[in-house]
Design an enzyme around this catalytic site. Sequence first.
Site, short mmCIF file in Angstrom:
data_model
loop_
_atom_site.label_atom_id
_atom_site.label_comp_id
_atom_site.label_asym_id
_atom_site.label_seq_id
_atom_site.Cartn_x
_atom_site.Cartn_y
_atom_site.Cartn_z
N GLY A 11 49.41 -79.96 -6.57
CA GLY A 11 50.88 -79.97 -6.41
C GLY A 11 51.52 -81.26 -6.87
O GLY A 11 52.44 -81.76 -6.22
N ASN A 64 47.62 -81.66 -1.52
CA ASN A 64 49.06 -81.84 -1.26
C ASN A 64 49.87 -80.57 -1.41
O ASN A 64 50.85 -80.38 -0.69
CB ASN A 64 49.60 -82.91 -2.22
CG ASN A 64 51.11 -82.87 -2.30
OD1 ASN A 64 51.81 -83.35 -1.41
ND2 ASN A 64 51.64 -82.25 -3.34
N TYR A 129 53.45 -70.99 8.26
CA TYR A 129 53.36 -72.41 7.86
C TYR A 129 52.69 -73.23 8.96
O TYR A 129 51.75 -73.99 8.71
CB TYR A 129 54.78 -72.91 7.58
CG TYR A 129 54.84 -74.30 7.00
CD1 TYR A 129 54.50 -74.54 5.67
CD2 TYR A 129 55.27 -75.37 7.76
CE1 TYR A 129 54.58 -75.82 5.12
CE2 TYR A 129 55.35 -76.66 7.24
CZ TYR A 129 55.01 -76.87 5.91
OH TYR A 129 55.08 -78.14 5.38
N SER A 130 53.15 -73.07 10.21
CA SER A 130 52.57 -73.84 11.31
C SER A 130 51.11 -73.47 11.53
O SER A 130 50.28 -74.35 11.78
CB SER A 130 53.35 -73.61 12.60
OG SER A 130 54.55 -74.34 12.58
N1 LIG Z 1 59.20 -81.73 2.20
C1 LIG Z 1 58.96 -81.89 3.48
O1 LIG Z 1 59.86 -82.18 4.28
C2 LIG Z 1 57.55 -81.76 4.01
C3 LIG Z 1 57.34 -81.98 5.37
C4 LIG Z 1 56.07 -81.86 5.89
C5 LIG Z 1 55.02 -81.52 5.06
N2 LIG Z 1 55.24 -81.30 3.75
C6 LIG Z 1 54.08 -80.93 2.93
O2 LIG Z 1 53.97 -81.85 1.85
C7 LIG Z 1 53.37 -81.19 0.74
C8 LIG Z 1 54.24 -81.39 -0.49
O3 LIG Z 1 55.53 -80.85 -0.18
P1 LIG Z 1 56.82 -81.06 -1.12
O4 LIG Z 1 57.96 -81.12 -0.20
O5 LIG Z 1 56.58 -82.16 -2.10
O6 LIG Z 1 56.82 -79.63 -1.83
P2 LIG Z 1 57.54 -79.08 -3.15
O7 LIG Z 1 58.55 -80.04 -3.64
O8 LIG Z 1 57.94 -77.68 -2.82
O9 LIG Z 1 56.30 -79.03 -4.17
C9 LIG Z 1 55.24 -78.18 -3.89
C10 LIG Z 1 54.12 -78.45 -4.86
O10 LIG Z 1 53.05 -77.53 -4.56
C11 LIG Z 1 52.76 -76.79 -5.75
N3 LIG Z 1 52.31 -75.44 -5.46
C12 LIG Z 1 52.87 -74.56 -4.59
N4 LIG Z 1 52.21 -73.39 -4.65
C13 LIG Z 1 51.23 -73.54 -5.58
C14 LIG Z 1 50.22 -72.69 -6.09
N5 LIG Z 1 50.11 -71.42 -5.70
N6 LIG Z 1 49.38 -73.20 -7.01
C15 LIG Z 1 49.52 -74.46 -7.46
N7 LIG Z 1 50.44 -75.32 -7.02
C16 LIG Z 1 51.30 -74.85 -6.09
C17 LIG Z 1 54.08 -76.76 -6.53
O11 LIG Z 1 53.83 -76.45 -7.88
P3 LIG Z 1 55.01 -75.81 -8.82
O12 LIG Z 1 55.84 -76.97 -9.31
O13 LIG Z 1 54.26 -75.09 -9.90
O14 LIG Z 1 55.80 -74.87 -7.96
C18 LIG Z 1 54.56 -78.20 -6.30
O15 LIG Z 1 53.89 -79.11 -7.16
C19 LIG Z 1 53.23 -79.72 1.14
O16 LIG Z 1 51.91 -79.48 1.59
C20 LIG Z 1 54.20 -79.57 2.29
O17 LIG Z 1 53.82 -78.54 3.17
C21 LIG Z 1 56.49 -81.40 3.20
#
Ligand SMILES: NC(=O)c1ccc[n+]([C@@H]2O[C@H](COP(=O)([O-])OP(=O)(O)OC[C@H]3O[C@@H](n4cnc5c(N)ncnc54)[C@H](OP(=O)(O)O)[C@@H]3O)[C@@H](O)[C@H]2O)c1
Length: 223
Positions: A11, A64, A129-130
């Site tokens: 990711g 990630n 998700y949780s």
């Molecule tokens: N944002 C928050 O507030 C927050 C809070 C707590 C935890 N997190 C965790 O932090 C991590 C990163 O979150 P983020 O906010 O940076 O997310 P984001 O901006 O939505 O980016 C998600 C990333 O995961 C990739 N991804 C999703 N599904 C995929 C799949 N099937 N195969 C390959 N890649 C995939 C996406 O690729 P594409 O670009 O191809 O879609 C993107 O690079 C996640 O695990 C999320 O649960 C985030």
Amino acid sequence: MATSRKALITGGTRGIGQAIAELLRADGHSVKSPDRTELDLALPGSVQAYLQNSTWQPDILINNAGLNKISSLESLPLEDWQAVLNVNLTAPFLLIQAMAGAMKHRRWGRIVNISSCYSIVSRAGRLAYSASKSGLNGLTRTAALELAPHNVLVNAICPGFVETDMTRQNNDAAQIEALRAQVPLGRLAQPDEIAAFVAFLVSDRNTYITGQVIPIDGGFLCQ
Ligand SMILES: NC(=O)c1ccc[n+]([C@@H]2O[C@H](COP(=O)([O-])OP(=O)(O)OC[C@H]3O[C@@H](n4cnc5c(N)ncnc54)[C@H](OP(=O)(O)O)[C@@H]3O)[C@@H](O)[C@H]2O)c1
């Protein structure tokens, strides 16, 4: 000068993963971050095919990539539940299982799983998700125990609310303001604030933290 390592980050196209990839590259590491055309984490068969075709053995693995599908318990489709579990839990399991052996052999490895504050508390609509992120915390602890004798350190971090596409997709402007108001530091995190701690956990400076599930949440979970 820190030792240059090989790092695999899932990711890495956006958000937190992109910030981690940029920081590790700036620290002199060789970073691979396959996009979903190479490695689709929602499909266990794609993960297995990627692993079979790759001879690259990272010293650092950062799980990630994440997926959130918001739905009430009673209306959550099985396919959405499965997709979230596949990306957030099964893919990290398969990648750790495949990559731990080389780390053990080298007697050096660092694995960080990006969990969530919603693995510790939750909200309505975050069922899959949780559940997936709580599972990731359990995976982290057991993997840490099994790999500790080989100097492979495994941790999870739990971001609170971070300014990324995921937050914007799942919340409108009023909801984001409501999230901000719940954070003692009074603001959402920026991705590079999460990346800075991940870079420490995967560095040679981290020699004794393993098996931990560590919030980075501006104080949110203290309340
Ligand atoms: N944002 C928050 O507030 C927050 C809070 C707590 C935890 N997190 C965790 O932090 C991590 C990163 O979150 P983020 O906010 O940076 O997310 P984001 O901006 O939505 O980016 C998600 C990333 O995961 C990739 N991804 C999703 N599904 C995929 C799949 N099937 N195969 C390959 N890649 C995939 C996406 O690729 P594409 O670009 O191809 O879609 C993107 O690079 C996640 O695990 C999320 O649960 C985030």
